[in-house]
Design a protein around this motif. Structure first.
Motif, short mmCIF file in Angstrom:
data_model
loop_
_atom_site.label_atom_id
_atom_site.label_comp_id
_atom_site.label_asym_id
_atom_site.label_seq_id
_atom_site.Cartn_x
_atom_site.Cartn_y
_atom_site.Cartn_z
N GLU A 147 5.23 1.79 0.92
CA GLU A 147 5.07 1.97 2.37
C GLU A 147 6.05 3.02 2.90
O GLU A 147 5.73 3.74 3.85
N HIS A 187 -2.23 -4.33 -3.34
CA HIS A 187 -1.88 -3.55 -2.14
C HIS A 187 -2.38 -2.11 -2.26
O HIS A 187 -2.97 -1.56 -1.33
N ASP A 191 -5.41 0.11 -0.22
CA ASP A 191 -4.86 1.11 0.70
C ASP A 191 -5.86 2.24 0.90
O ASP A 191 -6.12 3.03 -0.01
#
Ligand code: SAM
Length: 211
Positions: A147, A187, A191
């Motif tokens: 992130e 994740h 994305d």
């Protein structure tokens, strides 16, 4: 053995890969002689993969999370033009002193800058865009690194995360780090900012391109 591939296959791949530069060889030798963590090195096959990746996308600015004794940082630097730069982050002053000593002996060493401290804090202070980002540090922070890094990647740039197969433990996660790697892989897959491919190189690499 680190990863999921049989030792004989890894040796065969290594035998058919361009050999390490003398300084990369010296880093690997000193790391194996002095550290019980030498398995953390990406090694010659994945190392050359990083060199060629950097070279093939014409990368100039590279960010690395997890320097250790400086092997992968130098492999990345070897794929950059003369005015390229690798910024590499690590918390450990002892192992990175070994890195710096070797980089000083390489014509590519001048491209590398070490940021000592918690990688998340270091990344916060860095301005993008980067062409290529290599993530290879504590697995518990992988989602946080992702992130922090994706916004600093240029469109069309690559972010590569190491150890995403975690010696195969992703199939039957038990320990905390096993679950962290599984959560990270999910994740990344979800994305929408990137397209991703998971490769069985060594211990698994996720390679994503920013849309
Ligand atoms: C797997 S090693 C990196 C190996 C290196 N990429 C190579 O192949 O030559 C992981 C490194 O991450 C560093 N590290 C662990 N936690 C960190 C953190 N929170 N911030 C920065 N570095 C960290 C460790 O000190 C260690 O040197």
């Amino acid at each position: 053995m680190l990863g999921i591939n049989p030792e004989a296959i890894l040796t065969y791949c290594e035998d058919h890969t361009t050999p390490d530069s003398p300084v990369c060889k010296a880093i690997a030798e000193e790391t194996h002689a002095k550290s019980e963590e030498a398995r953390m090195l990406v090694g010659p096959v994945q190392g050359m993969f990083l060199t060629l990746l950097a070279r093939s996308i014409g990368a100039r600015r590279v960010l690395e999370i997890g320097t250790f004794t400086g092997y992968s940082a130098l492999k990345l630097a070897e794929g950059l033009p003369d005015d390229g730069e690798v910024i590499t982050c690590d918390v450990d002053p002892e192992v990175t002193a070994i890195a710096q000593k070797h980089w000083n002996k390489s014509p590519h060493g001048k491209k590398i800058t070490l940021r000592l401290g918690q990688a998340l804090k270091s990344v916060e202070t860095l301005s993008g865009p980067f062409d290529l980002i290599f993530v290879d540090a504590d697995k518990g922070n992988y989602i946080n690194y992702w992130e922090a890094c994706v916004p600093k990647l240029r469109t069309g740039g690559l972010i590569v995360a190491d150890n995403v197969l975690w010696s195969g433990r992703v199939l039957e996660p038990k320990e905390k780090d096993d679950h962290a790697v599984v959560a990270f892989n999910r994740h990344v897959k979800n994305d929408r900012r990137v397209d991703v491919v998971m490769l069985t190189v060594r211990d698994g690499i996720a390679m994503a391109c920013k849309r």
